[in-house]
Write a protein that holds these residues in place. Sequence first.
Motif, short mmCIF file in Angstrom:
data_model
loop_
_atom_site.label_atom_id
_atom_site.label_comp_id
_atom_site.label_asym_id
_atom_site.label_seq_id
_atom_site.Cartn_x
_atom_site.Cartn_y
_atom_site.Cartn_z
N PRO A 1 9.32 -8.10 -18.16
CA PRO A 1 8.06 -8.74 -17.73
C PRO A 1 7.32 -7.96 -16.66
O PRO A 1 6.10 -8.07 -16.55
CB PRO A 1 8.52 -10.11 -17.20
N SER A 2 8.04 -7.18 -15.88
CA SER A 2 7.41 -6.40 -14.81
C SER A 2 6.75 -5.12 -15.30
O SER A 2 6.12 -4.42 -14.52
CB SER A 2 8.46 -6.03 -13.75
N ARG A 3 6.92 -4.80 -16.59
CA ARG A 3 6.44 -3.56 -17.22
C ARG A 3 7.42 -2.40 -17.01
O ARG A 3 7.11 -1.27 -17.38
CB ARG A 3 5.04 -3.15 -16.72
N ALA B 1 0.83 -1.21 0.00
CA ALA B 1 0.00 0.00 0.00
C ALA B 1 0.86 1.26 0.00
O ALA B 1 0.51 2.26 -0.64
CB ALA B 1 -0.93 -0.01 1.22
N HIS B 2 1.99 1.21 0.69
CA HIS B 2 2.91 2.35 0.66
C HIS B 2 3.50 2.54 -0.73
O HIS B 2 3.58 3.66 -1.23
CB HIS B 2 4.03 2.13 1.67
N ALA B 3 3.92 1.45 -1.35
CA ALA B 3 4.51 1.55 -2.68
C ALA B 3 3.51 2.01 -3.73
O ALA B 3 3.90 2.57 -4.76
CB ALA B 3 5.10 0.20 -3.09
N TYR C 1 5.57 11.73 -19.66
CA TYR C 1 4.86 10.47 -19.93
C TYR C 1 5.03 9.42 -18.84
O TYR C 1 4.37 8.38 -18.91
CB TYR C 1 5.35 9.88 -21.25
N TYR C 2 5.88 9.67 -17.85
CA TYR C 2 6.15 8.66 -16.81
C TYR C 2 5.96 9.26 -15.42
O TYR C 2 6.27 10.43 -15.19
CB TYR C 2 7.58 8.11 -16.96
N SER C 3 5.48 8.42 -14.51
CA SER C 3 5.29 8.86 -13.13
C SER C 3 6.56 8.70 -12.30
O SER C 3 6.80 9.48 -11.37
CB SER C 3 4.15 8.05 -12.48
N LEU C 4 7.36 7.69 -12.61
CA LEU C 4 8.60 7.44 -11.89
C LEU C 4 9.74 7.31 -12.89
O LEU C 4 9.64 6.55 -13.86
CB LEU C 4 8.51 6.15 -11.07
N LEU D 1 3.98 -3.30 -9.05
CA LEU D 1 3.00 -2.99 -8.02
C LEU D 1 2.06 -1.85 -8.40
O LEU D 1 0.88 -1.85 -8.05
CB LEU D 1 3.70 -2.65 -6.70
N ARG D 2 2.60 -0.88 -9.11
CA ARG D 2 1.83 0.31 -9.45
C ARG D 2 1.19 0.15 -10.84
O ARG D 2 1.59 -0.67 -11.65
CB ARG D 2 2.73 1.55 -9.43
N GLY D 3 0.21 0.96 -11.10
CA GLY D 3 -0.45 0.91 -12.39
C GLY D 3 0.03 1.95 -13.37
O GLY D 3 -0.38 1.95 -14.54
N ASP D 4 0.92 2.85 -12.93
CA ASP D 4 1.40 3.90 -13.82
C ASP D 4 2.71 3.48 -14.49
O ASP D 4 3.22 2.39 -14.28
CB ASP D 4 1.57 5.22 -13.06
N ARG D 5 3.27 4.37 -15.28
CA ARG D 5 4.47 4.04 -16.06
C ARG D 5 5.73 4.33 -15.27
O ARG D 5 5.85 5.38 -14.63
CB ARG D 5 4.47 4.84 -17.36
N VAL D 6 6.68 3.41 -15.35
CA VAL D 6 7.97 3.52 -14.66
C VAL D 6 9.07 3.26 -15.68
O VAL D 6 9.00 2.30 -16.45
CB VAL D 6 8.07 2.51 -13.49
#
Length: 391
Positions: A221-223, A131-133, A254-257, A168-173
């Motif tokens: 594979p992890s996106r 949940a933190h991540a 275009y990326y969150s992280l 873990l997250r749904g955004d782009r990394v």
Amino acid sequence: MRDDHPGYPGAAAGDFRSERRFTAPEPQTPPIGMPSVDPFGQTGGQAGYLGGFPGQGAPRPVATPPGAPLPPPVRPSVPSTPYPDLSTSALLPQARPAPSGGWRRWLYLGTGKLVNVGDGPREVHRKNLIAHAEQPLTGCYRIAVLSLKGGVGKTTITATLGATFASLRGDRVIAVDANPDRGTLGHKVPLQTPDTVRDLLRDADSIARYSDVRSHTSQGPSRLEVLASDADPAASEAFSGEDYTRVLDVLERYYSLVLTDCGTGLMNSATSAVLDSADTLIVVSSGSVDGARSASATLDWLDAHGHEQLVQNCVVVINAVRPRSRKVDLQKVVDHFSRRTRAVRLVPFDPHLEEGAEIDLHRLRPPTREALIELAAVVADGFPAPGADRS
């Protein structure tokens, strides 16, 4: 026995204390409150420290030792529904989540889903870390991964931490290789394109959508996406701070992280640009004496060159720790860095990471996977609160 005798249960507390028959034990930590931690991540010990250093007016951030539970994640406040009496929680019974595994899961399935005892403490703690991540993030958050010494696993930590966030997250990394000496970050994911950071710079002015950037990156594979450095060492030496700034201007749209794998040198212009734009810093060290000294020297250099805030909010990662190796007192290494930075985390040795090939999180040992989730949670704990001014 008389009622006023100090040993009598009804005696006044003041009489008992006045005898001074017991003395307080000597403190085991310095007055500044250095946390007592287990270098191998076992729960226990002091949860952190709030004391400041001499000459500092404001208290330091709380250091979260390995294995200690994190506070509940910060969630943005949302306006209440205009029909509170018609909310889902008010109209429908809230089912208890099914156990995730272990004997609790078998009991749940074996009784036809009639007996649900819920998850155990270990799984509850793991879900809290996740949940933190997964905390919401406004804009782009930039993470710099740095090490003065080569061969300590800096690129591996960049790839595995980025893969953990992406899974873990749904955004782009995305992870960027800013190593001027032909970095190997591009080797950590399956190769999907021969393009490098040079090709992105060449097409920067014509990039208008996410697919334009995606054509220059490879995805695992992890996106997690990786933007590789130039394979030609002679050409990669020309990668400058101005080039990195242009690349970052494109990626943060275009990326969150954005994780940046820096080179081992601190004086090149690319590393200076990375540090100037970073929101947080991860310094990687090995569990050896020279690795710890190099990591401490990195913090000294940053302190002396105007990056005190980065050092205070830095997370130190001691990588590839072998639990049965007792040659170096890791407790003292952890204590040293805990006094200087926000948190210290240990990542255990893993045979899959030792291969040096593409990284697949599913092939990691469970302790390594858990350590990476905890590292991601600690890094995410430094995310700015939604709506906070980041200028």
